[in-house]
Write a protein that holds these residues in place. Structure first.
Motif, PDB file in Angstrom:
ATOM      1  N   UNK A 107       0.858  -1.183   0.000  1.00 36.86           N
ATOM      2  CA  UNK A 107       0.000   0.000   0.000  1.00 36.86           C
ATOM      3  C   UNK A 107       0.895   1.235   0.000  1.00 36.86           C
ATOM      4  N   UNK A 108       0.465   2.325  -0.643  1.00 37.89           N
ATOM      5  CA  UNK A 108       1.281   3.549  -0.623  1.00 37.89           C
ATOM      6  C   UNK A 108       1.232   4.283   0.712  1.00 37.89           C
ATOM      7  N   UNK A 109       0.255   3.980   1.552  1.00 36.65           N
ATOM      8  CA  UNK A 109       0.047   4.712   2.795  1.00 36.65           C
ATOM      9  C   UNK A 109       0.878   4.086   3.918  1.00 36.65           C
ATOM     10  N   UNK A 110       1.802   4.848   4.518  1.00 32.60           N
ATOM     11  CA  UNK A 110       2.616   4.261   5.594  1.00 32.60           C
ATOM     12  C   UNK A 110       1.794   3.848   6.811  1.00 32.60           C
ATOM     13  N   UNK A 111       0.700   4.559   7.103  1.00 35.13           N
ATOM     14  CA  UNK A 111      -0.174   4.149   8.208  1.00 35.13           C
ATOM     15  C   UNK A 111      -0.755   2.767   7.946  1.00 35.13           C
ATOM     16  N   UNK A 112      -1.190   2.544   6.708  1.00 31.02           N
ATOM     17  CA  UNK A 112      -1.778   1.249   6.355  1.00 31.02           C
ATOM     18  C   UNK A 112      -0.736   0.138   6.453  1.00 31.02           C
ATOM     19  N   UNK A 113       0.476   0.418   6.031  1.00 28.37           N
ATOM     20  CA  UNK A 113       1.528  -0.605   6.122  1.00 28.37           C
ATOM     21  C   UNK A 113       1.841  -0.936   7.579  1.00 28.37           C
ATOM     22  N   UNK A 114       1.831   0.091   8.438  1.00 29.97           N
ATOM     23  CA  UNK A 114       2.074  -0.155   9.863  1.00 29.97           C
ATOM     24  C   UNK A 114       0.960  -1.013  10.464  1.00 29.97           C
ATOM     25  N   UNK A 115      -0.296  -0.754  10.061  1.00 30.66           N
ATOM     26  CA  UNK A 115      -1.407  -1.575  10.552  1.00 30.66           C
ATOM     27  C   UNK A 115      -1.233  -3.027  10.094  1.00 30.66           C
ATOM     28  N   UNK A 116      -0.800  -3.196   8.847  1.00 32.87           N
ATOM     29  CA  UNK A 116      -0.610  -4.550   8.330  1.00 32.87           C
ATOM     30  C   UNK A 116       0.435  -5.307   9.139  1.00 32.87           C
ATOM     31  N   UNK A 117       1.519  -4.645   9.505  1.00 34.68           N
ATOM     32  CA  UNK A 117       2.541  -5.287  10.330  1.00 34.68           C
ATOM     33  C   UNK A 117       1.955  -5.702  11.680  1.00 34.68           C
ATOM     34  N   UNK A 118       1.133  -4.824  12.259  1.00 35.85           N
ATOM     35  CA  UNK A 118       0.548  -5.137  13.565  1.00 35.85           C
ATOM     36  C   UNK A 118      -0.436  -6.297  13.492  1.00 35.85           C
ATOM     37  N   UNK A 119      -0.987  -6.548  12.306  1.00 40.27           N
ATOM     38  CA  UNK A 119      -1.958  -7.630  12.132  1.00 40.27           C
ATOM     39  C   UNK A 119      -1.329  -8.919  11.604  1.00 40.27           C
ATOM     40  N   UNK A 120       0.000  -8.915  11.429  1.00 38.17           N
ATOM     41  CA  UNK A 120       0.653 -10.176  11.098  1.00 38.17           C
ATOM     42  C   UNK A 120       1.405 -10.246   9.790  1.00 38.17           C
ATOM     43  N   UNK A 121       1.454  -9.164   9.009  1.00 36.60           N
ATOM     44  CA  UNK A 121       2.243  -9.193   7.779  1.00 36.60           C
ATOM     45  C   UNK A 121       3.731  -9.263   8.113  1.00 36.60           C
ATOM     46  N   UNK A 122       4.469 -10.042   7.336  1.00 32.06           N
ATOM     47  CA  UNK A 122       5.928 -10.130   7.531  1.00 32.06           C
ATOM     48  C   UNK A 122       6.687  -9.128   6.678  1.00 32.06           C
ATOM     49  N   UNK A 123       6.148  -8.798   5.499  1.00 30.86           N
ATOM     50  CA  UNK A 123       6.805  -7.881   4.569  1.00 30.86           C
ATOM     51  C   UNK A 123       5.794  -6.816   4.169  1.00 30.86           C
ATOM     52  N   UNK A 124       6.201  -5.545   4.226  1.00 33.22           N
ATOM     53  CA  UNK A 124       5.338  -4.464   3.747  1.00 33.22           C
ATOM     54  C   UNK A 124       6.094  -3.677   2.686  1.00 33.22           C
ATOM     55  N   UNK A 125       5.370  -3.287   1.635  1.00 35.41           N
ATOM     56  CA  UNK A 125       5.984  -2.608   0.500  1.00 35.41           C
ATOM     57  C   UNK A 125       5.138  -1.430   0.059  1.00 35.41           C
ATOM     58  N   UNK A 126       5.779  -0.366  -0.376  1.00 36.88           N
ATOM     59  CA  UNK A 126       5.128   0.665  -1.169  1.00 36.88           C
ATOM     60  C   UNK A 126       4.990   0.102  -2.591  1.00 36.88           C
ATOM     61  N   UNK A 127       3.924   0.444  -3.321  1.00 34.01           N
ATOM     62  CA  UNK A 127       3.804  -0.083  -4.693  1.00 34.01           C
ATOM     63  C   UNK A 127       5.030   0.174  -5.553  1.00 34.01           C
ATOM     64  N   UNK A 128       5.711   1.301  -5.346  1.00 33.33           N
ATOM     65  CA  UNK A 128       6.909   1.598  -6.131  1.00 33.33           C
ATOM     66  C   UNK A 128       8.052   0.626  -5.851  1.00 33.33           C
ATOM     67  N   UNK A 129       7.978  -0.077  -4.727  1.00 31.26           N
ATOM     68  CA  UNK A 129       9.033  -1.030  -4.373  1.00 31.26           C
ATOM     69  C   UNK A 129       8.787  -2.418  -4.950  1.00 31.26           C
ATOM     70  N   UNK A 130       7.603  -2.642  -5.516  1.00 35.59           N
ATOM     71  CA  UNK A 130       7.264  -3.972  -6.000  1.00 35.59           C
ATOM     72  C   UNK A 130       8.175  -4.436  -7.138  1.00 35.59           C
ATOM     73  N   UNK A 131       8.475  -3.604  -8.167  1.00 34.67           N
ATOM     74  CA  UNK A 131       9.339  -4.111  -9.255  1.00 34.67           C
ATOM     75  C   UNK A 131      10.698  -4.614  -8.765  1.00 34.67           C
ATOM     76  N   UNK A 132      11.325  -3.870  -7.854  1.00 34.92           N
ATOM     77  CA  UNK A 132      12.622  -4.312  -7.345  1.00 34.92           C
ATOM     78  C   UNK A 132      12.478  -5.562  -6.492  1.00 34.92           C
ATOM     79  N   UNK A 133      11.395  -5.640  -5.729  1.00 34.64           N
ATOM     80  CA  UNK A 133      11.151  -6.809  -4.895  1.00 34.64           C
ATOM     81  C   UNK A 133      10.981  -8.059  -5.761  1.00 34.64           C
ATOM     82  N   UNK A 134      10.205  -7.953  -6.827  1.00 38.46           N
ATOM     83  CA  UNK A 134       9.959  -9.093  -7.718  1.00 38.46           C
ATOM     84  C   UNK A 134      11.233  -9.485  -8.453  1.00 38.46           C
TER      85      UNK A 134
END
Length: 315
Positions: free
Chosen positions: A163-190
């Motif tokens: 998600x582009x929103x840092x608040x949303x990524x922080x919520x995802x981590x608190x709910x159990x996500x192991x990896x959080x990415x901004x959409x712009x980081x997806x090409x390098x991640x893949x």
């Protein structure tokens, strides 16, 4: 009864009218909580067309039974129920008997709204998400964070949240996500490693944005022969098919379900997770409003206000 109707763009007005009587096969509920859904945002923004009546919105209802349409109804006065139907932005609503389920004991009514979690559970139930799967979720609004909890209950190996929103990524981590990415980081991640066991791409990608750019972000995250489940509500604009999915042999699942019996079966399963505390609305419902403040709820959603995930109206 009181009911809020959209009378002009971004403008609702409360009307008073006689409380309806339930027919056989129906119940009358006093609405306790009603979720504000993004699928209704368009009608609120545009208002009724010229010459058309005001628009009645709200379909995510929890309520208390106050009358039944027949003595043989399976529901009894005073029971808390949730299910399918509307309009929800009102003090009362008539709902069909067979489209209701009981609110789990000990759960706050606003945390047991069945319709939205049922649609998510129905969609995810049609994806091959099994223990040990690598899962990615694109879009971390209410739907995405709900999907994250439902995916976590399937015991995946890894959850990637985008998600582009840092608040949303922080919520995802608190709910159990192991990896959080901004959409712009997806090409390098893949591109980090596209082969073998080290492939960073996901077995299952759950798209929950409802916009074309979200689909464009989701597609590269699908591994060869993986699955993309389109859960986002793509009701406007173009939703082009990424031919790379075809070349990868990927499966694409339409996460929308028009069949009420299927949704009700999924609601039964989803409310079971609510009852067991495997799923919780608590971090997702960030704002509450009275019936006279429906427009404020929609404005927060339209403006993507900081700190906003989901609003409920409590008449």
């Amino acid at each position: 009864m009181l009911i809020s109707r959209v009378v002009a763009p971004r403008t609702s007005r409360i009307h008073e009218e006689p409380t309806p009587e339930p027919a056989p096969g129906q119940v009358l509920v006093e609405i306790v909580a009603s979720g504000v859904c993004t699928s209704d945002l368009g009608p609120w923004l545009s208002g009724p067309a010229d010459g058309q009546p005001p628009i009645e919105l709200g379909h995510e209802i929890t309520g208390r039974v106050v009358a039944t349409g027949s003595a043989t109804s399976r529901w009894r006065t005073g029971e808390l129920v949730t299910g399918l139907g509307g309009p929800g932005f009102a003090s009362h609503a008539v709902l069909d008997d067979d489209l209701l389920l009981p609110v789990p004991a000990g759960i706050e009514p606003a945390h047991a709204i069945g319709e939205p979690i049922a649609t998510l559970e129905e969609a995810i139930s049609r994806t091959p998400l099994s223990p040990g799967s690598r899962v990615a979720i694109v879009g971390l609004g209410f739907m995405g964070l709900g999907l994250l909890q439902l995916a976590r209950s399937r015991m995946p190996r890894t959850i990637i949240a985008v998600d582009p929103n840092p608040e949303a990524r922080a919520r995802a981590l608190s709910l159990g996500a192991e990896v959080v990415l901004h959409p712009d980081e997806v090409p390098a991640f893949v591109a980090a490693d596209g082969t073998g066991a080290a492939d960073p791409r996901a077995d299952v990608v759950l798209e929950a944005t409802g916009v074309t750019r979200g689909l464009a972000t989701a597609s590269p995250l699908v591994r060869p022969f993986g699955t993309l489940c389109v859960v986002g509500y793509h009701h406007t604009g173009d939703a082009p098919f990424d031919m790379e999915l075809w070349y990868k042999g990927a499966t694409v699942v339409n996460g929308f379900c028009p069949d009420h019996p299927r949704v009700m079966r999924a609601m039964t399963d989803a409310l079971g997770q609510v009852a067991s505390r495997a799923f919780t609305f608590a971090p997702l419902i960030t704002h509450r409003f009275g019936l006279d403040r429906v427009d404020e709820a929609y404005a927060l959603m339209a403006d993507r206000a900081p700190g906003f995930v989901k609003a409920v109206v409590e008449p």
